[in-house]
Design a protein around this motif. Structure first.
Motif, PDB file in Angstrom:
ATOM      1  N   GLU A  23       0.804  -1.229   0.000  1.00  0.00           N
ATOM      2  CA  GLU A  23       0.000   0.000   0.000  1.00  0.00           C
ATOM      3  C   GLU A  23       0.837   1.279   0.000  1.00  0.00           C
ATOM      4  O   GLU A  23       0.521   2.213  -0.715  1.00  0.00           O
ATOM      5  CB  GLU A  23      -0.937   0.012   1.210  1.00  0.00           C
ATOM      6  CG  GLU A  23      -2.086  -0.951   1.102  1.00  0.00           C
ATOM      7  CD  GLU A  23      -3.157  -0.503   0.119  1.00  0.00           C
ATOM      8  OE1 GLU A  23      -3.190   0.673  -0.273  1.00  0.00           O
ATOM      9  OE2 GLU A  23      -3.976  -1.354  -0.248  1.00  0.00           O
ATOM     10  N   GLY A  39      -3.542   2.540   3.137  1.00  0.00           N
ATOM     11  CA  GLY A  39      -4.617   3.066   2.303  1.00  0.00           C
ATOM     12  C   GLY A  39      -5.995   2.913   2.911  1.00  0.00           C
ATOM     13  O   GLY A  39      -6.964   2.688   2.204  1.00  0.00           O
ATOM     14  N   LYS A  41      -9.468   3.935   4.321  1.00  0.00           N
ATOM     15  CA  LYS A  41     -10.385   5.046   4.055  1.00  0.00           C
ATOM     16  C   LYS A  41     -11.514   5.057   5.069  1.00  0.00           C
ATOM     17  O   LYS A  41     -11.922   4.016   5.578  1.00  0.00           O
ATOM     18  CB  LYS A  41     -10.977   4.937   2.654  1.00  0.00           C
ATOM     19  CG  LYS A  41      -9.985   5.253   1.557  1.00  0.00           C
ATOM     20  CD  LYS A  41     -10.684   5.294   0.222  1.00  0.00           C
ATOM     21  CE  LYS A  41      -9.717   5.730  -0.863  1.00  0.00           C
ATOM     22  NZ  LYS A  41     -10.384   5.828  -2.155  1.00  0.00           N
ATOM     23  N   TRP A  47      -9.225   9.623   3.022  1.00  0.00           N
ATOM     24  CA  TRP A  47      -8.159   8.852   3.665  1.00  0.00           C
ATOM     25  C   TRP A  47      -8.223   9.060   5.172  1.00  0.00           C
ATOM     26  O   TRP A  47      -8.411  10.167   5.650  1.00  0.00           O
ATOM     27  CB  TRP A  47      -6.779   9.297   3.159  1.00  0.00           C
ATOM     28  CG  TRP A  47      -6.560   9.072   1.705  1.00  0.00           C
ATOM     29  CD1 TRP A  47      -6.391  10.032   0.758  1.00  0.00           C
ATOM     30  CD2 TRP A  47      -6.486   7.823   1.028  1.00  0.00           C
ATOM     31  NE1 TRP A  47      -6.226   9.451  -0.464  1.00  0.00           N
ATOM     32  CE2 TRP A  47      -6.274   8.090  -0.333  1.00  0.00           C
ATOM     33  CE3 TRP A  47      -6.584   6.494   1.432  1.00  0.00           C
ATOM     34  CZ2 TRP A  47      -6.146   7.090  -1.294  1.00  0.00           C
ATOM     35  CZ3 TRP A  47      -6.456   5.483   0.476  1.00  0.00           C
ATOM     36  CH2 TRP A  47      -6.237   5.799  -0.863  1.00  0.00           C
ATOM     37  N   ALA A  79      -8.467  -9.013  -0.659  1.00  0.00           N
ATOM     38  CA  ALA A  79      -8.356  -8.022  -1.733  1.00  0.00           C
ATOM     39  C   ALA A  79      -9.730  -7.589  -2.227  1.00  0.00           C
ATOM     40  O   ALA A  79      -9.945  -6.412  -2.528  1.00  0.00           O
ATOM     41  CB  ALA A  79      -7.538  -8.577  -2.891  1.00  0.00           C
ATOM     42  N   HIS A  82     -10.702  -5.099   0.576  1.00  0.00           N
ATOM     43  CA  HIS A  82      -9.785  -3.978   0.824  1.00  0.00           C
ATOM     44  C   HIS A  82      -9.561  -3.124  -0.425  1.00  0.00           C
ATOM     45  O   HIS A  82      -9.504  -1.901  -0.341  1.00  0.00           O
ATOM     46  CB  HIS A  82      -8.445  -4.511   1.344  1.00  0.00           C
ATOM     47  CG  HIS A  82      -7.497  -3.456   1.764  1.00  0.00           C
ATOM     48  ND1 HIS A  82      -7.585  -2.842   3.003  1.00  0.00           N
ATOM     49  CD2 HIS A  82      -6.460  -2.875   1.120  1.00  0.00           C
ATOM     50  CE1 HIS A  82      -6.606  -1.941   3.101  1.00  0.00           C
ATOM     51  NE2 HIS A  82      -5.927  -1.947   1.979  1.00  0.00           N
ATOM     52  N   CYS A  83      -9.408  -3.777  -1.551  1.00  0.00           N
ATOM     53  CA  CYS A  83      -9.125  -3.023  -2.793  1.00  0.00           C
ATOM     54  C   CYS A  83      -9.654  -3.797  -4.002  1.00  0.00           C
ATOM     55  O   CYS A  83      -8.888  -4.333  -4.783  1.00  0.00           O
ATOM     56  CB  CYS A  83      -7.634  -2.754  -2.925  1.00  0.00           C
ATOM     57  SG  CYS A  83      -6.644  -4.246  -2.986  1.00  0.00           S
ATOM     58  N   ASP A  87     -13.071  -1.280  -8.251  1.00  0.00           N
ATOM     59  CA  ASP A  87     -13.237  -0.051  -7.456  1.00  0.00           C
ATOM     60  C   ASP A  87     -13.136   1.173  -8.374  1.00  0.00           C
ATOM     61  O   ASP A  87     -12.120   1.363  -9.042  1.00  0.00           O
ATOM     62  CB  ASP A  87     -12.157   0.003  -6.373  1.00  0.00           C
ATOM     63  CG  ASP A  87     -12.299   1.193  -5.432  1.00  0.00           C
ATOM     64  OD1 ASP A  87     -13.120   2.096  -5.699  1.00  0.00           O
ATOM     65  OD2 ASP A  87     -11.573   1.222  -4.422  1.00  0.00           O
ATOM     66  N   ASP A  90     -10.035   3.337  -8.239  1.00  0.00           N
ATOM     67  CA  ASP A  90      -8.771   2.790  -8.738  1.00  0.00           C
ATOM     68  C   ASP A  90      -8.534   3.261 -10.173  1.00  0.00           C
ATOM     69  O   ASP A  90      -8.533   2.476 -11.113  1.00  0.00           O
ATOM     70  CB  ASP A  90      -8.792   1.257  -8.655  1.00  0.00           C
ATOM     71  CG  ASP A  90      -7.488   0.623  -9.091  1.00  0.00           C
ATOM     72  OD1 ASP A  90      -6.438   1.292  -9.033  1.00  0.00           O
ATOM     73  OD2 ASP A  90      -7.533  -0.561  -9.501  1.00  0.00           O
ATOM     74  N   ASN A  95      -5.066  -1.892  -8.401  1.00  0.00           N
ATOM     75  CA  ASN A  95      -5.600  -2.911  -7.492  1.00  0.00           C
ATOM     76  C   ASN A  95      -5.362  -4.329  -8.005  1.00  0.00           C
ATOM     77  O   ASN A  95      -5.242  -5.266  -7.218  1.00  0.00           O
ATOM     78  CB  ASN A  95      -7.091  -2.697  -7.239  1.00  0.00           C
ATOM     79  CG  ASN A  95      -7.356  -1.520  -6.324  1.00  0.00           C
ATOM     80  OD1 ASN A  95      -6.442  -0.830  -5.891  1.00  0.00           O
ATOM     81  ND2 ASN A  95      -8.617  -1.278  -6.036  1.00  0.00           N
ATOM     82  N   TRP A  98      -2.383  -5.909  -6.343  1.00  0.00           N
ATOM     83  CA  TRP A  98      -2.336  -5.917  -4.878  1.00  0.00           C
ATOM     84  C   TRP A  98      -2.009  -7.295  -4.322  1.00  0.00           C
ATOM     85  O   TRP A  98      -1.119  -7.424  -3.475  1.00  0.00           O
ATOM     86  CB  TRP A  98      -3.661  -5.396  -4.327  1.00  0.00           C
ATOM     87  CG  TRP A  98      -3.647  -5.087  -2.867  1.00  0.00           C
ATOM     88  CD1 TRP A  98      -3.209  -3.931  -2.283  1.00  0.00           C
ATOM     89  CD2 TRP A  98      -4.113  -5.910  -1.791  1.00  0.00           C
ATOM     90  NE1 TRP A  98      -3.376  -3.996  -0.920  1.00  0.00           N
ATOM     91  CE2 TRP A  98      -3.928  -5.202  -0.584  1.00  0.00           C
ATOM     92  CE3 TRP A  98      -4.670  -7.184  -1.726  1.00  0.00           C
ATOM     93  CZ2 TRP A  98      -4.272  -5.707   0.660  1.00  0.00           C
ATOM     94  CZ3 TRP A  98      -5.022  -7.696  -0.491  1.00  0.00           C
ATOM     95  CH2 TRP A  98      -4.816  -6.962   0.690  1.00  0.00           C
TER      96      TRP A  98
END
Length: 133
Positions: A23, A39, A41, A47, A79, A82-83, A87, A90, A95, A98
């Motif tokens: 990250e 990262g 949020k 953030w 994943a 989280h990301c 997304d 992104d 991502n 990741w």
């Protein structure tokens, strides 16, 4: 610090290290200016900013713990929470890397821990050892 709080909260320090490396890479303004190691949020999409890096690491560990509670046990499953690849935030389409980056960081952390354990065992010092439940 990562190992200490992971031991208390029951998470894998190598996973946390891997997420942090993927990250922020240790030199991100997000880490250096906001003490946000991964990262993270807020619900409003901004953030998260922490007073200390320690509190940022603790929150990351708690986030990973919440992923596990929701049934995400693998890096791939985490994943998706989280990301996610789809997304809309992104915009640089990073991502998708990741999972590989986290796993690479985890391998690096395992090597670091192995070397620490070897060195400290040779000199009779304290070393971190992950306890199995």
């Amino acid at each position: 610090m990562i190992g200490y709080y992971c031991d208390i909260l029951g998470e894998d320090p190598c996973l946390i290290y891997g997420i942090m490396k993927a990250e922020t890479g240790w030199d991100s303004p997000l880490l250096n200016d906001r003490n946000n190691p991964a990262g993270l949020k807020l619900n409003n999409g901004n953030w998260w900013e922490f007073e200390t890096i320690e509190s940022g690491i603790i929150e990351l560990i708690l986030q990973v713990h919440s992923y596990r509670w929701s049934g995400a046990d693998t890096v791939e499953e985490m994943a998706a929470i989280h990301c996610p690849i789809d997304d809309p935030d992104d915009v640089n389409k990073v991502n998708q890397y990741w999972v590989g980056n986290v796993k690479e960081g985890m391998a690096e952390a395992r090597s670091i821990y192995a070397n620490m354990n070897l060195s400290n065992n040779l000199y009779g010092g304290f070393y971190y050892e992950k306890r199995e439940n």
